[in-house]
Design an enzyme around this catalytic site. Sequence first.
Site, PDB file in Angstrom:
ATOM      1  N   SER A  64      29.996  51.916  35.849  1.00 20.64           N
ATOM      2  CA  SER A  64      31.431  51.188  36.013  1.00 20.64           C
ATOM      3  C   SER A  64      32.487  51.764  36.899  1.00 20.64           C
ATOM      4  CB  SER A  64      32.162  51.025  34.600  1.00 20.64           C
ATOM      5  OG  SER A  64      31.376  50.086  33.911  1.00 20.64           O
ATOM      6  N   ALA A 158      30.135  45.762  35.023  1.00 26.07           N
ATOM      7  CA  ALA A 158      31.033  47.016  35.052  1.00 26.07           C
ATOM      8  C   ALA A 158      32.030  46.662  33.745  1.00 26.07           C
ATOM      9  CB  ALA A 158      31.535  47.228  36.432  1.00 26.07           C
ATOM     10  N   LYS A 159      32.154  47.477  33.183  1.00 32.64           N
ATOM     11  CA  LYS A 159      33.434  47.418  32.136  1.00 32.64           C
ATOM     12  C   LYS A 159      34.730  47.696  32.734  1.00 32.64           C
ATOM     13  CE  LYS A 159      33.565  47.535  27.481  1.00 32.64           C
ATOM     14  NZ  LYS A 159      33.682  46.193  26.952  1.00 32.64           N
ATOM     15  N   ILE A 160      35.189  47.072  33.699  1.00 27.86           N
ATOM     16  CA  ILE A 160      36.459  47.290  34.443  1.00 27.86           C
ATOM     17  C   ILE A 160      37.634  46.390  33.663  1.00 27.86           C
ATOM     18  CG2 ILE A 160      37.675  46.908  36.703  1.00 27.86           C
ATOM     19  CD1 ILE A 160      34.659  46.826  37.895  1.00 27.86           C
ATOM     20  N   TYR A 164      39.145  41.969  32.432  1.00 26.72           N
ATOM     21  CA  TYR A 164      39.439  41.419  31.001  1.00 26.72           C
ATOM     22  C   TYR A 164      40.410  40.345  30.879  1.00 26.72           C
ATOM     23  CZ  TYR A 164      35.566  43.724  29.092  1.00 26.72           C
ATOM     24  OH  TYR A 164      34.282  43.908  28.835  1.00 26.72           O
TER      25      TYR A 164
END
Length: 305
Positions: A64, A158-160, A164
């Site tokens: 990420s 990716a966990k950006i 969110y």
Amino acid sequence: MAKIETLAWLDGDILPVQEIRVSPLAHSLHYGTGVFEGIRCYAQEAGGGGLFRLQDHLARFFDSARILGYEIPYSAEELTRAAREVLRRNAMDTAYVRPLAWLGEGQMGVAGGANPVHVMIAVWHWGAYLGEEGMRRGIRVHISSYERSTANASAQRAKITGQYVTSFMAKREARALGLDESLLLDRDGYLSEASGENLFIVLRGVLCTAPDASPILHGITRDTVLLLAGDLGIPVRLERFARGALYAAEEAFLTGTAAEVTPIREVGGRALKASPGPVTSAIQETYLALVRGKGARAAQWITRV
Ligand code: PMP
């Protein structure tokens, strides 16, 4: 959630969460350039705590940051030690573990500069993310009026943190309607995922979920469920599907580290044929036993605290 009074790891030190101060000029606070993970630690049948698929979560964490264009200044070994230390120092066998990296104070423009990368790992108690009743009976969802971003508008794998924002609005939309969760369509009108979970349906006995090329987070629970379905002899298909398939499905469920395996009972006011249906129940039961150390795959996936 109650106030979290625990010790967290920050840039190499263990500190009470309340004592940690973040600059209001931290780059990531302004532009959503943080990256994070969500990992669960489960009390193991054999005693003690065990982190489920920690190495896979850390690999996604590094990816990420790399996708965003910076490096996490710690190795997987260092972060593994850090996560175990936080759990031990908090005397927690069962916990949700949240690593977060962010760009700190430095240049204030959107591109930033040589802003330092900070990393923290916090832990808290988190029960069933979509409720105990949801786990047992299934949850009520709808198809959101928000759309999942397209492949070239963000990086869904990716966990950006900034990504969110759509999830936040979709989840709030569900809540305002008295529902548990929102499902998001992609630009082409196919189901992608929920605000914080991947989506599965069972259609004519086949377990279906969106393929890797869809605009979805490649959930680690999704991957686990696909492998467990193979072990259980359930046929699997990675294929895009539209709302008609969801309405016609025998069963549907969501997967995620926080949500585990949560059945869906109703979509947009329509009841699914079964909730939980037999496939969902078998997968949920196998998953919840695996994370506690049961089954052939446990040894390879659980890091003892
Ligand atoms: N999709 C999104 C958007 C999520 O935030 C999550 C939770 N991390 C998932 C899917 C499920 O991923 P995982 O199984 O790795 O927790």
